[in-house]
Enzyme design. Structure first.
Site, PDB file in Angstrom:
ATOM      1  N   ARG A   1       2.131   8.350   7.229  1.00 53.26           N
ATOM      2  CA  ARG A   1       2.378   8.379   8.672  1.00 53.26           C
ATOM      3  C   ARG A   1       3.852   8.214   9.009  1.00 53.26           C
ATOM      4  O   ARG A   1       4.614   7.671   8.223  1.00 53.26           O
ATOM      5  CB  ARG A   1       1.615   7.235   9.359  1.00 53.26           C
ATOM      6  CG  ARG A   1       0.133   7.459   9.442  1.00 53.26           C
ATOM      7  CD  ARG A   1      -0.536   6.283  10.124  1.00 53.26           C
ATOM      8  NE  ARG A   1      -0.501   5.101   9.284  1.00 53.26           N
ATOM      9  CZ  ARG A   1      -0.855   3.892   9.690  1.00 53.26           C
ATOM     10  NH1 ARG A   1      -1.243   3.698  10.942  1.00 53.26           N
ATOM     11  NH2 ARG A   1      -0.821   2.873   8.873  1.00 53.26           N
TER      12      ARG A   1
ATOM     13  N   PHE B   1       4.004  -7.970  -9.010  1.00 53.37           N
ATOM     14  CA  PHE B   1       5.115  -8.781  -8.524  1.00 53.37           C
ATOM     15  C   PHE B   1       5.702  -9.516  -9.723  1.00 53.37           C
ATOM     16  O   PHE B   1       4.982  -9.819 -10.679  1.00 53.37           O
ATOM     17  CB  PHE B   1       4.632  -9.788  -7.476  1.00 53.37           C
ATOM     18  CG  PHE B   1       4.539  -9.221  -6.090  1.00 53.37           C
ATOM     19  CD1 PHE B   1       3.612  -8.241  -5.802  1.00 53.37           C
ATOM     20  CD2 PHE B   1       5.384  -9.648  -5.079  1.00 53.37           C
ATOM     21  CE1 PHE B   1       3.516  -7.706  -4.524  1.00 53.37           C
ATOM     22  CE2 PHE B   1       5.299  -9.124  -3.799  1.00 53.37           C
ATOM     23  CZ  PHE B   1       4.364  -8.143  -3.526  1.00 53.37           C
TER      24      PHE B   1
ATOM     25  N   THR C   1       4.028   1.435  -0.825  1.00 47.76           N
ATOM     26  CA  THR C   1       4.790   1.407  -2.075  1.00 47.76           C
ATOM     27  C   THR C   1       3.958   1.996  -3.212  1.00 47.76           C
ATOM     28  O   THR C   1       4.460   2.791  -4.017  1.00 47.76           O
ATOM     29  CB  THR C   1       5.190  -0.056  -2.394  1.00 47.76           C
ATOM     30  OG1 THR C   1       5.923  -0.575  -1.290  1.00 47.76           O
ATOM     31  CG2 THR C   1       6.033  -0.122  -3.657  1.00 47.76           C
TER      32      THR C   1
ATOM     33  N   TRP D   1       7.324  -0.603  -8.161  1.00 48.18           N
ATOM     34  CA  TRP D   1       8.336  -1.263  -7.332  1.00 48.18           C
ATOM     35  C   TRP D   1       9.591  -1.560  -8.168  1.00 48.18           C
ATOM     36  O   TRP D   1      10.706  -1.285  -7.743  1.00 48.18           O
ATOM     37  CB  TRP D   1       7.765  -2.571  -6.756  1.00 48.18           C
ATOM     38  CG  TRP D   1       8.734  -3.314  -5.880  1.00 48.18           C
ATOM     39  CD1 TRP D   1       8.927  -3.138  -4.543  1.00 48.18           C
ATOM     40  CD2 TRP D   1       9.649  -4.337  -6.280  1.00 48.18           C
ATOM     41  NE1 TRP D   1       9.915  -3.985  -4.091  1.00 48.18           N
ATOM     42  CE2 TRP D   1      10.380  -4.730  -5.143  1.00 48.18           C
ATOM     43  CE3 TRP D   1       9.934  -4.956  -7.516  1.00 48.18           C
ATOM     44  CZ2 TRP D   1      11.369  -5.721  -5.182  1.00 48.18           C
ATOM     45  CZ3 TRP D   1      10.911  -5.940  -7.551  1.00 48.18           C
ATOM     46  CH2 TRP D   1      11.623  -6.311  -6.381  1.00 48.18           C
TER      47      TRP D   1
ATOM     48  N   LYS E   1      12.485  -6.360  12.498  1.00 48.16           N
ATOM     49  CA  LYS E   1      13.196  -5.399  11.658  1.00 48.16           C
ATOM     50  C   LYS E   1      12.273  -4.270  11.210  1.00 48.16           C
ATOM     51  O   LYS E   1      11.120  -4.498  10.882  1.00 48.16           O
ATOM     52  CB  LYS E   1      13.770  -6.104  10.421  1.00 48.16           C
ATOM     53  CG  LYS E   1      14.986  -6.941  10.773  1.00 48.16           C
ATOM     54  CD  LYS E   1      15.754  -7.344   9.535  1.00 48.16           C
ATOM     55  CE  LYS E   1      16.996  -8.140   9.958  1.00 48.16           C
ATOM     56  NZ  LYS E   1      17.984  -8.225   8.885  1.00 48.16           N
TER      57      LYS E   1
ATOM     58  N   PHE F   1      -4.117  -0.352   7.618  1.00 47.27           N
ATOM     59  CA  PHE F   1      -4.814  -1.631   7.435  1.00 47.27           C
ATOM     60  C   PHE F   1      -5.563  -1.672   6.100  1.00 47.27           C
ATOM     61  O   PHE F   1      -5.236  -0.945   5.168  1.00 47.27           O
ATOM     62  CB  PHE F   1      -5.784  -1.899   8.591  1.00 47.27           C
ATOM     63  CG  PHE F   1      -5.105  -2.083   9.941  1.00 47.27           C
ATOM     64  CD1 PHE F   1      -3.787  -2.494  10.049  1.00 47.27           C
ATOM     65  CD2 PHE F   1      -5.811  -1.843  11.116  1.00 47.27           C
ATOM     66  CE1 PHE F   1      -3.186  -2.675  11.293  1.00 47.27           C
ATOM     67  CE2 PHE F   1      -5.223  -2.033  12.367  1.00 47.27           C
ATOM     68  CZ  PHE F   1      -3.905  -2.437  12.446  1.00 47.27           C
TER      69      PHE F   1
ATOM     70  N   LYS G   1       0.830  -1.208   0.000  1.00 44.77           N
ATOM     71  CA  LYS G   1       0.000   0.000   0.000  1.00 44.77           C
ATOM     72  C   LYS G   1       0.861   1.253   0.000  1.00 44.77           C
ATOM     73  O   LYS G   1       0.621   2.175  -0.794  1.00 44.77           O
ATOM     74  CB  LYS G   1      -0.911  -0.034   1.235  1.00 44.77           C
ATOM     75  CG  LYS G   1      -2.037   0.946   1.205  1.00 44.77           C
ATOM     76  CD  LYS G   1      -2.984   0.661   2.375  1.00 44.77           C
ATOM     77  CE  LYS G   1      -2.177   0.563   3.662  1.00 44.77           C
ATOM     78  NZ  LYS G   1      -2.982   0.269   4.840  1.00 44.77           N
TER      79      LYS G   1
ATOM     80  N   ALA H   1      -3.926   2.218  14.214  1.00 41.39           N
ATOM     81  CA  ALA H   1      -5.045   2.035  13.295  1.00 41.39           C
ATOM     82  C   ALA H   1      -6.166   1.209  13.921  1.00 41.39           C
ATOM     83  O   ALA H   1      -7.178   0.965  13.297  1.00 41.39           O
ATOM     84  CB  ALA H   1      -4.572   1.387  12.005  1.00 41.39           C
TER      85      ALA H   1
END
Lengths: 558, 558
Positions: free
Chosen positions: A96, A383, A75, A411, A107, A303, A73, A275
């Site tokens: 945010r 992807f 990205t 991406w 991570k 979310f 989202k 959220a």
């Protein structure tokens, strides 16, 4: 072909000085308060000076229910912003800020991914411009003032069993979830039960993100209920005279932060409320400022669309007077397959039928988003393993819903890959077909608001609330809080309250376990499941491997 | 003639952009990391690049024992720095940062006063550049990792009754002094007793201020003892693998902050360890950097010379390889009168005899300071009510001690008033007569170090230590900590442990109640009285009246 990691790409970014990014939006150097060379806050006086300008178009990026496959989202938000700039539009991004503490457990994340990222990534995962520290400080001041008030005689008659204000820290520290404080004798006060939440769960965070300006901020801080008396009347932060000093502590934190994408386009990164128990969007002041400075503002909500977009519309837009021109709902072939029953390990294999099986989840989100009166575009975040047939299956499904799905390869390719998406989104925004309205009116009873969301958005048969909860809601209505919107706290993984129920479930009920009043933020929280407001660290927290390497670069954080 | 308040003067300052201040020290714009337009951090790469340069002269400003009359140590530090610049010397100032929390209890202070101040005053009393927040975060991470380690099985075999690492928050919050944590059942860990100190009391703060660079910082963080096992062997922060991530959190906080005086001269404001359980000086990295960039560096130490200067010499200078060229001891007519027995209400009346009566306090400090092998100048910080005869009485006394006292009117006149002081101080520094050495060697037994300070500096008959304390000190010597210096925690108001004993008491004993090991900071703390590491708020904290006014200025903080 070997692909670079997010952090490799981010470190190779040719960042411009933040003053040059500000210049793209017409912000003079003196009105940018720099934090290093690549971050700045926008001055309040500059913001005051642009209030008469027209607003740009607001574009919300949301998504299907999250799956372990990843939807991208943020990205897509970044890719769309870059794409709009690429096709010659003046566009800004609003997202945010990240919470510091959780990065030392698992991570930390990039803001975006691949060639659609916001930088400086390291700073954004650490102290950034200190906003969250300021919120922690303001929160801690009020905490100290409550116990101090009781210590010196409790003039306000606070019932020490009914202090609802918990402490906060920006760290994953389960040992602080439940504590006893004021132990050790007379000079340390009156012992009582207490606990710590993580800073993003603070009502101060929600308030900072919903306030229009500093005076609105102070009013809302004063409106917070910190405790009740024995007669159940509320004690406000204002009664403790904490609102002025808290505002002073938050003065700089209220100013939006400006950073940039990998393609040197402006991005505001400001505020980060939870959220679940909060509304999960970046600050109102950042969004409103961006709308004055850019022709298109791309923002996102936490979310999936059932929680994030619903709150964005019913809470943030309603209260701030905002109206999205178009909504982009992110889906992926992989996530559709997971919704269609495929296990994560098998996502690499073409499975057009599973994609089709999973599409109803997307379809319901499209319907829901349209119910707010806004046009919807589906962005298929590409992807490398996606096949043409799988992509086409989503496109066909979305077309059958009366909407349009566009494949986007930001991406992999940056704005070159999102040009088509940006072009179509801009066309729709420019067509001004939106007729935005929240899905329930201010004056609907609180219980009915909850029912409305559960039935219209979650498609549940009903929300179930026991008498105690119904009475609580009526009491708040009598106290003048009936006009508030409702903030749902529910699992993000399903339309139902069962996180394993993917797709588009029906026939379920939504049990409301508890309701909470955030009188300063201005919403009633309906808790429909376990809500964790203080995470713990895993067995081997990422902190164990985070360090500076010989070049002074941070390792292990990403 | 009506005098302006400190805040009025500070707000009228004609501040230069911080890049112009940096330029005075030869720091290129790219090596200044700005925080707004009037604050910046100096980059590590620039600091690395100046290491081969010669050092300037280090000038320590200290004072007599503090009295309610006020001595003006920081004011004199700033006035002297401005004075040196006025007479054509390239001079920089180094002082400590202020703690945020206490400003919400009692009114916050300026850095200096009158026409000898450092600005921006508001920021310096609030979040400044976020250093203390970073320290709070790093400390909190280690706290969370300790309980998390126990939660997941306690491989290191930590004895939960012997965890010596307390939590911290930068707020005056007495309710947190003593708490029970990990309550509420299995998922929240193993209940235990704990407590919070204020951030400036954190060993992380002391370490940041004593570290030469980031790798030294990480080593020292790893060296901290957080707990003991049942067999009394120590558990280090390194054993929890917390040192790397803590260093990452402190990466920016390690860089010195550059600001300016009202007269636009450079001032480094960096670090702020407690002056009782820690050493009470600004960071080593700030002092060392300033010495590379300026010909004269004026710095100060906390409290009076018996505590502050002693620790500056025996801890900071010893460990960092620094050597002061001259020490300026601040005294005032009013403070001499209070030492001579005059009540605060009567300080406005001329009383030469009382001045003479009070001078022995000053005299002992002069003797003590000389015992470190450094020349001493007394600065008489001028108050408007001082009479010539009173000033002369101090001058005569100081001359009788083989030193020189100079009246300085920087508070009233800025550098015009401190020209004489600056001229004389520069002459003495340039004469290179100092032959600095700490007053005890590294290899003296710890108990003897304590005796040495108590007898040579406090002029006590002896320090008294019971067998338990003596055994503890011997144990630490066996564990390899015998070479550490000692950090005295004693009242600042008297040479004795009785705060009401002004003047130059003799015949007293110094009871050592407790000893603590700060293995990372690198000193053994000898506690000789009540030490408050978490202050409380007063009945009416200043927070109640702090607010933003209609012009957006902060009211009530000063």
């Amino acid at each position: 072909m070997a692909y670079k990691t997010d952090i490799q790409i981010a470190r190779e970014a040719n960042k411009l000085k933040i003053q040059e990014i500000g210049a793209k939006l017409g912000i003079p150097e003196d009105d940018l308060l720099p934090y290093g060379h690549d971050k700045a806050k926008v001055s309040q006086s500059f913001i005051n000076g642009v209030q008469d300008r027209d607003n740009g178009k607001l574009i919300l990026v949301t998504a299907i229910n999250p799956t372990p496959a990843g939807e991208g989202k943020t990205t897509t938000t970044v890719g769309l912003g870059d794409g709009l700039n690429r096709i010659g539009k003046k566009a800004a991004i609003c997202i945010r800020e990240a919470s510091l503490g959780p990065n030392f457990g698992m991570k930390g994340g990039a803001a975006g991914g691949g060639h659609a990222q916001i930088v400086p990534m390291e700073d954004m995962n650490l102290h950034f411009t200190g906003d969250f520290h300021a919120i922690t400080s303001a929160h801690a001041l009020l905490s100290a003032m409550i116990d101090n008030h009781i210590y010196w005689g409790n003039e306000l008659d606070i019932d020490q069993r009914r202090i609802v204000w918990r402490r906060v820290v920006d760290m994953n520290d389960r040992a602080l979830r439940q504590v006893n404080v004021s132990l050790g004798g007379v000079s340390n006060g009156f012992p009582r039960e207490d606990g710590f939440d993580i800073t993003v769960a603070s009502e101060v965070m929600a308030i900072l993100c919903l306030s229009n300006d500093l005076s609105d901020l102070q009013k809302r801080l004063g409106d917070m209920i910190v405790a009740y008396r024995r007669d159940r009347t509320p004690v406000f932060a204002r009664d403790l005279k904490a609102d002025g000093a808290m505002t002073v502590l938050l003065k700089d934190a209220m100013q939006p932060n400006l950073v940039q994408t990998l393609e040197n386009n402006p991005a505001f990164v400001h505020g980060g409320p939870f959220a679940n128990i909060a509304h999960g969007c970046n600050s109102v002041i950042a969004t409103k400022t961006a709308l004055k400075l850019a022709d298109y503002v791309v923002t996102e909500a936490g979310f999936g669309a059932d929680l994030g977009a619903e709150k964005f519309m019913n809470i943030k837009c309603r209260k701030a007077g905002l109206a999205p021109a178009v909504v982009v709902c992110v889906a992926t072939v992989r996530a559709m397959k997971m919704n269609g029953g495929v296990a994560k390990a098998d996502l690499g294999t073409e499975n057009v039928e599973a994609v089709r099986q999973g599409c109803p989840n997307l379809g319901r989100h499209i319907e829901n988003l349209k119910s707010f009166g806004v046009p919807v575009v589906v962005a298929i975040n590409h992807f490398l393993t996606d096949t043409d047939a799988e992509v086409q299956a989503i496109k066909d499904f979305v077309a059958s819903m009366g909407a349009e799905a566009i494949l986007s390869r930001h991406w992999e390719l940056g704005s070159e890959g999102s040009e088509a998406l940006a072009t179509r989104v801009a066309e729709i925004a420019d067509a001004d077909t939106a007729n935005f309205a929240p899905i329930y009116p201010d004056d609907m009873p609180l219980a009915d608001k909850i029912q409305t969301i559960c039935q219209k958005i979650y498609r549940a048969d009903a929300a179930t609330m026991d008498d105690k909860i119904l009475k609580q809601l009526r009491d708040w209505e009598e106290q003048g809080y009936g006009d508030l919107p409702v903030c749902m706290a529910k699992t993000q993984y399903s339309f139902s309250t069962d996180p394993t129920q993917r797709g588009a479930p029906t026939g379920h009920r939504v049990p409301v376990r508890e309701v909470r009043l955030s009188a300063g933020a201005g919403f009633v929280v309906a808790v429909c499941g376990e809500i964790m407001t203080m995470p713990g660290l895993p067995r081997h927290p990422s902190a164990e491997t985070i360090k500076l390497n010989a070049d002074g670069q941070i390792e292990g954080l990403f």
